[in-house]
Design a protein around this motif. Structure first.
Motif, short mmCIF file in Angstrom:
data_model
loop_
_atom_site.label_atom_id
_atom_site.label_comp_id
_atom_site.label_asym_id
_atom_site.label_seq_id
_atom_site.Cartn_x
_atom_site.Cartn_y
_atom_site.Cartn_z
N LEU A 14 0.83 -1.21 0.00
CA LEU A 14 0.00 0.00 0.00
C LEU A 14 0.86 1.26 0.00
O LEU A 14 0.53 2.24 -0.66
CB LEU A 14 -0.94 0.00 1.21
N LEU A 15 1.97 1.19 0.73
CA LEU A 15 2.85 2.36 0.84
C LEU A 15 3.40 2.76 -0.53
O LEU A 15 3.60 3.95 -0.80
CB LEU A 15 3.99 2.05 1.81
N LYS A 16 3.60 1.79 -1.41
CA LYS A 16 4.11 2.08 -2.75
C LYS A 16 3.12 2.91 -3.58
O LYS A 16 3.51 3.57 -4.54
CB LYS A 16 4.42 0.77 -3.49
N ARG A 17 1.86 2.91 -3.19
CA ARG A 17 0.84 3.66 -3.93
C ARG A 17 0.67 5.09 -3.40
O ARG A 17 -0.05 5.89 -3.98
CB ARG A 17 -0.49 2.92 -3.86
N MET A 18 1.33 5.39 -2.29
CA MET A 18 1.13 6.69 -1.65
C MET A 18 1.71 7.87 -2.41
O MET A 18 1.09 8.94 -2.44
CB MET A 18 1.68 6.66 -0.21
N PRO A 19 2.89 7.76 -3.06
CA PRO A 19 3.41 8.93 -3.77
C PRO A 19 2.43 9.50 -4.80
O PRO A 19 2.37 10.72 -4.98
CB PRO A 19 4.69 8.39 -4.45
N ALA A 20 1.66 8.65 -5.43
CA ALA A 20 0.68 9.12 -6.42
C ALA A 20 -0.40 9.99 -5.78
O ALA A 20 -1.03 10.81 -6.46
CB ALA A 20 0.03 7.93 -7.13
N LEU A 21 -0.60 9.82 -4.45
CA LEU A 21 -1.59 10.61 -3.72
C LEU A 21 -0.95 11.81 -3.02
O LEU A 21 -1.63 12.56 -2.32
CB LEU A 21 -2.32 9.74 -2.69
N GLY A 22 0.38 11.94 -3.17
CA GLY A 22 1.08 13.02 -2.48
C GLY A 22 1.28 12.71 -1.01
O GLY A 22 1.49 13.62 -0.19
N LEU A 23 1.24 11.41 -0.65
CA LEU A 23 1.37 11.00 0.75
C LEU A 23 2.62 10.14 0.92
O LEU A 23 3.17 9.63 -0.05
CB LEU A 23 0.13 10.21 1.18
N SER A 24 3.04 9.97 2.18
CA SER A 24 4.24 9.18 2.46
C SER A 24 4.18 8.66 3.89
O SER A 24 3.23 8.95 4.63
CB SER A 24 5.49 10.04 2.29
N GLU A 25 5.23 7.96 4.28
CA GLU A 25 5.27 7.44 5.65
C GLU A 25 5.54 8.54 6.68
O GLU A 25 5.55 8.27 7.88
CB GLU A 25 6.30 6.32 5.77
N THR A 26 5.71 9.78 6.21
CA THR A 26 5.85 10.90 7.14
C THR A 26 4.70 11.90 7.01
O THR A 26 4.64 12.87 7.77
CB THR A 26 7.18 11.65 6.93
N PHE A 27 3.79 11.66 6.06
CA PHE A 27 2.65 12.56 5.90
C PHE A 27 1.47 11.78 5.32
O PHE A 27 1.52 11.32 4.18
CB PHE A 27 2.99 13.73 4.97
N GLY A 28 0.43 11.62 6.13
CA GLY A 28 -0.82 11.01 5.66
C GLY A 28 -0.86 9.51 5.61
O GLY A 28 -1.93 8.92 5.52
N ALA A 29 0.31 8.87 5.65
CA ALA A 29 0.35 7.40 5.59
C ALA A 29 1.34 6.83 6.59
O ALA A 29 1.98 5.81 6.36
CB ALA A 29 0.69 6.94 4.17
N ARG A 30 1.47 7.51 7.73
CA ARG A 30 2.39 7.06 8.78
C ARG A 30 2.08 5.64 9.24
O ARG A 30 2.98 4.88 9.59
CB ARG A 30 2.31 7.99 9.99
N HIS A 31 0.78 5.31 9.32
CA HIS A 31 0.39 4.00 9.86
C HIS A 31 0.82 2.85 8.95
O HIS A 31 0.78 1.70 9.35
CB HIS A 31 -1.12 3.95 10.12
N LEU A 32 1.27 3.17 7.72
CA LEU A 32 1.76 2.15 6.79
C LEU A 32 3.28 2.01 6.83
O LEU A 32 3.85 1.14 6.18
CB LEU A 32 1.35 2.49 5.35
N ALA A 33 3.95 2.86 7.60
CA ALA A 33 5.41 2.88 7.63
C ALA A 33 5.99 1.55 8.11
O ALA A 33 5.36 0.81 8.88
CB ALA A 33 5.90 4.01 8.53
N GLU A 34 7.19 1.27 7.66
CA GLU A 34 7.87 0.05 8.08
C GLU A 34 8.22 0.14 9.56
O GLU A 34 8.80 1.13 10.00
CB GLU A 34 9.14 -0.17 7.26
N PRO A 35 7.87 -0.89 10.34
CA PRO A 35 8.21 -0.87 11.76
C PRO A 35 9.72 -0.93 11.98
O PRO A 35 10.45 -1.42 11.12
CB PRO A 35 7.55 -2.15 12.31
N GLU A 36 10.15 -0.43 13.12
CA GLU A 36 11.57 -0.51 13.46
C GLU A 36 11.99 -1.98 13.47
O GLU A 36 11.30 -2.83 14.03
CB GLU A 36 11.80 0.11 14.85
N GLY A 37 13.10 -2.28 12.84
CA GLY A 37 13.56 -3.67 12.77
C GLY A 37 13.06 -4.41 11.55
O GLY A 37 13.50 -5.52 11.27
#
Length: 196
Positions: free
Chosen positions: A127-150
């Motif tokens: 899902l995170l790979k589709r975020m740039p097309a929406l102007g979103l990222s793991e630091t804006f609007g799609a944090r909950h999709l970010a890769e966990p530590e480790g």
């Protein structure tokens, strides 16, 4: 029909994966039907459902008994990330009910709910790979999709190692299986409500 606990998978994580295949497939189809990646506005509905589901499980992620089993459990919760995502997307927090939050659960049931939440982190990579097309990222609007530590794979492996190692009696196994299905049904309910 074979009872869920009689499935020929030796590990609990594999059994839960097998018995939730159908509700998981239904949920995937429902997500696709709502086309949450068509626009940031549509994605906000999806994030609202994620927020409500993480809110349901918030107490489990900070439960002392469960934290004794999984030391990093509190850091695994994504309710705060989903809340921040909704703020980024300029959407108010949806109001949740207390049906799951207020429910007393045994260890097997609680781990089954967490199994569904933690498992969703694996799919979040796609899902995170589709975020740039929406102007979103793991630091804006799609944090909950970010890769966990480790890393996703290592986090899942560590979680399932605990899930598979805990001794449960036959009734607790049954309750865990029912709980895993209920978790998928609950997320489906949130999704339908947020897209209504």
């Amino acid at each position: 029909m074979t009872a869920p606990s009689q499935l020929s998978h030796p590990l609990r994580s594999q059994r839960l994966n097998a018995i939730t295949h159908e509700p998981h497939s239904r949920l995937d189809q429902l997500v696709k039907s709502h086309d949450p990646f068509a626009s940031p506005e549509r994605f906000a509905h999806f994030v609202a459902a994620q927020y409500l589901f993480q809110r349901d499980l918030q107490a489990l992620y900070s439960d002392p008994e469960l934290t004794r089993l999984i030391a990093d459990l509190p850091q695994r919760c994504r309710v705060e990330q989903a809340r921040l995502d909704l703020a980024d997307l300029q959407r108010d927090l949806p109001q949740g009910d207390e049906r799951i939050r207020g429910q007393a659960m045994g260890t097997g049931e609680a781990l089954a709910w967490l199994f569904v939440s933690e498992g969703s982190k694996l799919g979040a990579a796609f899902l995170l790979k589709r975020m740039p097309a929406l102007g979103l990222s793991e630091t804006f609007g799609a944090r909950h999709l970010a890769e966990p530590e480790g890393g996703r794979a290592q986090g899942w492996k560590a979680f399932t190692a605990v899930l598979d190692s805990i001794e449960l009696d036959a009734e607790q196994e049954r309750q865990a299986e029912v709980a895993a299905i209920a978790a998928f049904e609950r997320f489906t309910e949130h999704l339908e409500r947020c897209f209504a």
